[in-house]
Design a protein around this motif. Sequence first.
Motif, PDB file in Angstrom:
ATOM      1  N   VAL A 110      87.591   4.678 -34.117  1.00  0.00           N
ATOM      2  CA  VAL A 110      87.542   6.074 -34.398  1.00  0.00           C
ATOM      3  C   VAL A 110      88.273   6.943 -33.638  1.00  0.00           C
ATOM      4  CG1 VAL A 110      85.314   5.387 -35.447  1.00  0.00           C
ATOM      5  CG2 VAL A 110      85.215   6.293 -33.404  1.00  0.00           C
ATOM      6  N   ILE A 111      88.591   7.881 -34.466  1.00  0.00           N
ATOM      7  CA  ILE A 111      89.253   9.218 -33.623  1.00  0.00           C
ATOM      8  C   ILE A 111      88.111  10.327 -33.872  1.00  0.00           C
ATOM      9  CG2 ILE A 111      91.018  10.781 -33.662  1.00  0.00           C
ATOM     10  CD1 ILE A 111      92.804   8.761 -34.892  1.00  0.00           C
ATOM     11  N   VAL A 112      87.872  10.755 -32.633  1.00  0.00           N
ATOM     12  CA  VAL A 112      86.578  11.699 -32.723  1.00  0.00           C
ATOM     13  C   VAL A 112      87.387  12.983 -32.312  1.00  0.00           C
ATOM     14  CG1 VAL A 112      84.478  12.332 -31.382  1.00  0.00           C
ATOM     15  CG2 VAL A 112      85.168   9.663 -31.813  1.00  0.00           C
ATOM     16  N   SER A 113      86.612  13.834 -33.058  1.00  0.00           N
ATOM     17  CA  SER A 113      86.746  15.529 -32.730  1.00  0.00           C
ATOM     18  C   SER A 113      85.345  16.123 -32.589  1.00  0.00           C
ATOM     19  CB  SER A 113      87.570  16.147 -33.662  1.00  0.00           C
ATOM     20  OG  SER A 113      86.836  16.397 -34.888  1.00  0.00           O
ATOM     21  N   PHE A 114      85.265  16.844 -31.630  1.00  0.00           N
ATOM     22  CA  PHE A 114      84.084  17.588 -31.230  1.00  0.00           C
ATOM     23  C   PHE A 114      84.325  19.065 -30.899  1.00  0.00           C
ATOM     24  CE2 PHE A 114      84.356  17.979 -26.689  1.00  0.00           C
ATOM     25  CZ  PHE A 114      85.334  17.267 -26.322  1.00  0.00           C
ATOM     26  N   SER A 115      83.320  19.926 -30.977  1.00  0.00           N
ATOM     27  CA  SER A 115      83.779  21.341 -30.996  1.00  0.00           C
ATOM     28  C   SER A 115      83.230  22.081 -29.683  1.00  0.00           C
ATOM     29  CB  SER A 115      83.019  22.097 -32.171  1.00  0.00           C
ATOM     30  OG  SER A 115      81.575  21.768 -32.217  1.00  0.00           O
ATOM     31  N   GLY A 116      82.347  21.169 -28.863  1.00  0.00           N
ATOM     32  CA  GLY A 116      81.776  21.736 -27.801  1.00  0.00           C
ATOM     33  C   GLY A 116      82.637  21.593 -26.340  1.00  0.00           C
ATOM     34  N   GLY A 117      81.988  21.618 -25.287  1.00  0.00           N
ATOM     35  CA  GLY A 117      82.443  21.291 -24.132  1.00  0.00           C
ATOM     36  C   GLY A 117      83.158  22.475 -23.454  1.00  0.00           C
ATOM     37  N   ARG A 118      83.078  23.425 -23.865  1.00  0.00           N
ATOM     38  CA  ARG A 118      83.866  24.789 -23.249  1.00  0.00           C
ATOM     39  C   ARG A 118      85.326  24.436 -23.198  1.00  0.00           C
ATOM     40  NH1 ARG A 118      80.110  28.340 -21.436  1.00  0.00           N
ATOM     41  NH2 ARG A 118      77.839  27.650 -21.631  1.00  0.00           N
ATOM     42  N   PRO A 119      86.268  24.272 -23.998  1.00  0.00           N
ATOM     43  CA  PRO A 119      87.444  24.281 -23.670  1.00  0.00           C
ATOM     44  C   PRO A 119      88.116  25.345 -23.121  1.00  0.00           C
ATOM     45  CG  PRO A 119      87.145  24.637 -26.201  1.00  0.00           C
ATOM     46  CD  PRO A 119      85.833  24.341 -25.675  1.00  0.00           C
ATOM     47  N   ARG A 120      89.142  24.864 -22.313  1.00  0.00           N
ATOM     48  CA  ARG A 120      89.604  26.090 -21.509  1.00  0.00           C
ATOM     49  C   ARG A 120      91.148  25.661 -21.522  1.00  0.00           C
ATOM     50  NH1 ARG A 120      86.983  26.999 -15.881  1.00  0.00           N
ATOM     51  NH2 ARG A 120      85.071  27.240 -17.343  1.00  0.00           N
ATOM     52  N   SER A 121      92.072  26.559 -21.921  1.00  0.00           N
ATOM     53  CA  SER A 121      93.430  26.275 -21.937  1.00  0.00           C
ATOM     54  C   SER A 121      94.310  26.714 -20.662  1.00  0.00           C
ATOM     55  CB  SER A 121      94.380  27.193 -23.195  1.00  0.00           C
ATOM     56  OG  SER A 121      94.002  26.701 -24.177  1.00  0.00           O
ATOM     57  N   TYR A 122      95.403  26.192 -20.354  1.00  0.00           N
ATOM     58  CA  TYR A 122      96.149  26.501 -19.273  1.00  0.00           C
ATOM     59  C   TYR A 122      97.672  26.235 -19.630  1.00  0.00           C
ATOM     60  CZ  TYR A 122      92.102  25.608 -16.352  1.00  0.00           C
ATOM     61  OH  TYR A 122      90.503  25.684 -15.702  1.00  0.00           O
ATOM     62  N   GLY A 123      98.280  27.251 -19.398  1.00  0.00           N
ATOM     63  CA  GLY A 123      99.907  27.029 -19.538  1.00  0.00           C
ATOM     64  C   GLY A 123     100.341  26.615 -18.187  1.00  0.00           C
ATOM     65  N   ALA A 186     113.334  22.229 -17.485  1.00  0.00           N
ATOM     66  CA  ALA A 186     111.838  22.816 -17.010  1.00  0.00           C
ATOM     67  C   ALA A 186     111.268  22.317 -18.240  1.00  0.00           C
ATOM     68  CB  ALA A 186     112.233  24.376 -16.863  1.00  0.00           C
ATOM     69  N   VAL A 187     109.858  22.613 -18.201  1.00  0.00           N
ATOM     70  CA  VAL A 187     109.009  22.243 -19.237  1.00  0.00           C
ATOM     71  C   VAL A 187     107.765  23.262 -19.299  1.00  0.00           C
ATOM     72  CG1 VAL A 187     107.810  20.402 -17.886  1.00  0.00           C
ATOM     73  CG2 VAL A 187     107.760  20.343 -20.471  1.00  0.00           C
ATOM     74  N   ASP A 188     107.431  23.643 -20.398  1.00  0.00           N
ATOM     75  CA  ASP A 188     106.222  24.322 -20.493  1.00  0.00           C
ATOM     76  C   ASP A 188     105.068  23.237 -21.207  1.00  0.00           C
ATOM     77  OD1 ASP A 188     107.183  26.974 -19.611  1.00  0.00           O
ATOM     78  OD2 ASP A 188     108.049  27.231 -21.404  1.00  0.00           O
ATOM     79  N   MET A 189     104.024  23.342 -20.490  1.00  0.00           N
ATOM     80  CA  MET A 189     103.065  22.476 -21.090  1.00  0.00           C
ATOM     81  C   MET A 189     101.825  23.226 -21.216  1.00  0.00           C
ATOM     82  SD  MET A 189     102.558  18.805 -19.323  1.00  0.00           S
ATOM     83  CE  MET A 189     101.527  18.834 -17.903  1.00  0.00           C
ATOM     84  N   HIS A 190     101.116  22.796 -22.236  1.00  0.00           N
ATOM     85  CA  HIS A 190      99.897  23.148 -22.612  1.00  0.00           C
ATOM     86  C   HIS A 190      98.678  22.286 -22.361  1.00  0.00           C
ATOM     87  CE1 HIS A 190      96.230  24.130 -25.190  1.00  0.00           C
ATOM     88  NE2 HIS A 190      96.530  25.116 -24.654  1.00  0.00           N
ATOM     89  N   MET A 191      97.894  22.740 -21.523  1.00  0.00           N
ATOM     90  CA  MET A 191      96.758  21.654 -21.057  1.00  0.00           C
ATOM     91  C   MET A 191      95.475  22.280 -21.177  1.00  0.00           C
ATOM     92  SD  MET A 191      96.055  20.059 -17.262  1.00  0.00           S
ATOM     93  CE  MET A 191      95.207  21.247 -16.495  1.00  0.00           C
ATOM     94  N   LEU A 192      94.581  21.267 -21.815  1.00  0.00           N
ATOM     95  CA  LEU A 192      93.457  21.673 -22.108  1.00  0.00           C
ATOM     96  C   LEU A 192      92.129  20.911 -21.455  1.00  0.00           C
ATOM     97  CD1 LEU A 192      92.459  23.804 -24.859  1.00  0.00           C
ATOM     98  CD2 LEU A 192      92.097  21.639 -25.988  1.00  0.00           C
ATOM     99  N   THR A 193      91.323  21.654 -20.803  1.00  0.00           N
ATOM    100  CA  THR A 193      90.172  20.739 -20.131  1.00  0.00           C
ATOM    101  C   THR A 193      89.010  21.371 -20.763  1.00  0.00           C
ATOM    102  OG1 THR A 193      89.828  22.707 -18.675  1.00  0.00           O
ATOM    103  CG2 THR A 193      91.394  20.967 -18.036  1.00  0.00           C
ATOM    104  N   LYS A 255     104.896  24.738 -34.192  1.00  0.00           N
ATOM    105  CA  LYS A 255     103.875  23.626 -34.417  1.00  0.00           C
ATOM    106  C   LYS A 255     103.307  22.989 -33.264  1.00  0.00           C
ATOM    107  CE  LYS A 255     106.723  22.514 -38.392  1.00  0.00           C
ATOM    108  NZ  LYS A 255     107.590  21.577 -39.193  1.00  0.00           N
ATOM    109  N   GLN A 256     103.084  24.022 -32.078  1.00  0.00           N
ATOM    110  CA  GLN A 256     102.313  23.551 -30.929  1.00  0.00           C
ATOM    111  C   GLN A 256     101.169  24.294 -30.850  1.00  0.00           C
ATOM    112  OE1 GLN A 256     103.286  20.833 -29.301  1.00  0.00           O
ATOM    113  NE2 GLN A 256     105.220  20.283 -29.932  1.00  0.00           N
ATOM    114  N   LEU A 257     100.173  23.587 -30.319  1.00  0.00           N
ATOM    115  CA  LEU A 257      98.978  24.241 -29.805  1.00  0.00           C
ATOM    116  C   LEU A 257      99.476  25.051 -28.472  1.00  0.00           C
ATOM    117  CD1 LEU A 257      95.869  24.535 -30.322  1.00  0.00           C
ATOM    118  CD2 LEU A 257      95.864  22.763 -28.717  1.00  0.00           C
ATOM    119  N   ILE A 258      99.014  26.303 -28.425  1.00  0.00           N
ATOM    120  CA  ILE A 258      99.403  27.048 -26.877  1.00  0.00           C
ATOM    121  C   ILE A 258      98.213  27.523 -26.579  1.00  0.00           C
ATOM    122  CG2 ILE A 258     101.788  27.518 -27.529  1.00  0.00           C
ATOM    123  CD1 ILE A 258     100.931  30.328 -28.131  1.00  0.00           C
TER     124      ILE A 258
END
Lengths: 446, 290
Positions: A110-123, A186-193, A255-258
């Motif tokens: 299964v591929i799971v998605s959830f909405s909680g967990g207080r996501p936080r984005s970092y560039g 150089a790379v720009d990366m989006h990280m989600l914690t 087409k990228q999540l930022i």
Amino acid sequence: MTPSLFEMQREMRARREAAVRRGVVAILDIGTSKIACLVLQFAPNVNAEPRGSDAVTVPTMGAFRVVGVGTTRSRGVRFGEIAVMDETERAIRTSVQRAQKMAGLRVDDVIVSFSGGRPRSYGLSGEINVENGEVTERDIGYAMAACDVPPYGENRQPISAMPVSFTLDHQPGLSDPRGQIGNKLAVDMHMLTVNDRVVQNLLHCVRRCDLELAGLSISSFASGLSSLVENEQELGAACIDMGAGTTGISVFIKKQLIYADAVRLGGDHITNDIRQGLQVDSTVAERIKTLHGGVVATGVDDREMIEVPNPMAQWEDERRHISRSELIGVMRPRVEEILEEVRERLDASGFEYLPSQQIVLTGGSSQIQGIDELATRILGRRCRIGKPIRVMGLPQAATGPGFAAAVGLALYASHPQDECWDFEMPADRIGTRNVRRAMRWFRNNW
Amino acid sequence: MRAVVPYNDPSPSRLRYRFERLWLKPSVRQLIRLWLPLGAVGLALFTTFNNEAIREAVQLKSTQIYEAVAARPEFQVTQVAFADVSEALQQQILTVTGLELPISSLKLDVVALKRAIETLDAVKSAQVRVLGGGTLEVLTVERDPVVVWRDGDVLRLIDGEGHRVADIARRSARGDLPLIVGLGAELEVAEAMRLLRVASPVTDRIRGLVRVGERRWDLVLDRGQTIMLPEYGAIRALRRVMALHQAEDLLNRDIIIVDMRNGERPVLRLTDEAISELRRLRTEVRGEDA
């Protein structure tokens, strides 16, 4: 990056690829109000086929078909996080079983998605010198490893780390620099914690249902994939997934999540307000909200009376009546609060600098009448209600905005994006671990 | 508005969930739906028939049923009907097949009967079938003898394919058939018959055909005359001889052997008297001349 989730992500990717090759994979969207399970069947050559009398061709995203759908009321989930493990496990079992029964197939991954967990984005950004003049996958991996990771907290883990764009010798905006000639990459990366504990609970819960995790994503990202149309994703748009427990925000460009974030407010809070304001049961409140709810009052609403059962009724026929504008008066402040929170988050994300600033509302709570008008007023930009893209085999009942995350996850399964862990990491980061693992293997086997 | 009854939402117990997932496994489903019943039936049959007494009882019962059915009058064959079969052959057929009437048609193996009848030399092919009313019909195609073959001391009748039909005691028993002699003569009956047809102008004088060295023929006429024919082109050679005979009355002269073996150089051998007469005549002529 803590190695555990990193390793797990690689493992999950391998498992997902194997499952897609085998042809069956399940999608599980764990929400606060409902748990939806879709069983996808991948076929090598499923072509678009006209469906029904309207002869509209169903766009084929990837070549999969939904063969089973199971939806059930979610139990034991609060703010998109598991609060009561046993209850949630039961709910997952119910929905998976229904979907399996409809599909007639057993699903293991299964591929799971959830909405909680207080996501936080970092560039993040990193820069390296290209080794051999031509950019290879190795160089990309090195570039990503060169990103300096900010301290994101003790109990948080990255759930997604995607390269957004590459810059090769001052030429920005490359989406895939492989094979190009250059010196400096150089790379720009989006990280989600997300909160580590939430993810671990979720994994544990899924494992307890005898299922193997083949992917993990946050639902606002998945909703964005399914409810933003292609040029919105390309030019910049925000998807606001208004769920029951949380309201997720995801911003896309090229087409990228930022950016992704979540407001811990949702439809359940509106129901709660109605319950308190009108002194009714939560089930009644939910019913009144879905049948009569709205956020923009007009003159007609003063005359439209809604019958409300009285829990303190002495006899059967004692009824109360309230006007619809009263109901709107209860609901509107809460919806405004949610949208104001969303505006704050969007302002923090730098959304205003994007070339196009389309906002799409989706999720179950976006079905409140007049919410697009209110959102346009509060967010200051054009808003529309987004229904998920049509995929093959999805029953009519599962095509509403509430299924945006599930459908988006299905698209994600068929077109996974390259993540950080899909690239080879430099040996100095993982080398010692490999040697140690080899040693252990030797010791165990000889 | 109706009071909303809080709906109960059933969820499968963990055991039930596991069971359903197991059931959705194709291999498990096949095992339970197909192999398990098959195995059970197989095991039941095996345990039942493992018992000697039961096996014998079943065998006995089945034999009894078979016998009872076979003994019914509907299946009885009571007579044999021959079509176009000579009296002697009928007797032979009855002997060789060893039929004991009446017999049940279920036990009658008509294919074996047909084979047995076809082993008879006089029968070329046979058809055997059971007709309604308990009749066994035998149809045969008999072999027609075309020549008599003297094989050592035995005189045999041979059909056109060289197959033996019967033995005869004396040549005069079948005086109407030509005689062939010699080892391997029976294998070339067809050629012999053609030669005899070519030799029809002298049919009344033919004694027989002799196969020499299993490769060529001698046509033997009365008065000790022999026409020696080549291995190949025997027919043409014989036609030449017949033409000579028609033109020159060759075979009525004092000749013992017409040797046609070398097609380029036919040789005639005269009788002793003819030679001496020839010499006498020649010296006479020479003397007169001298």
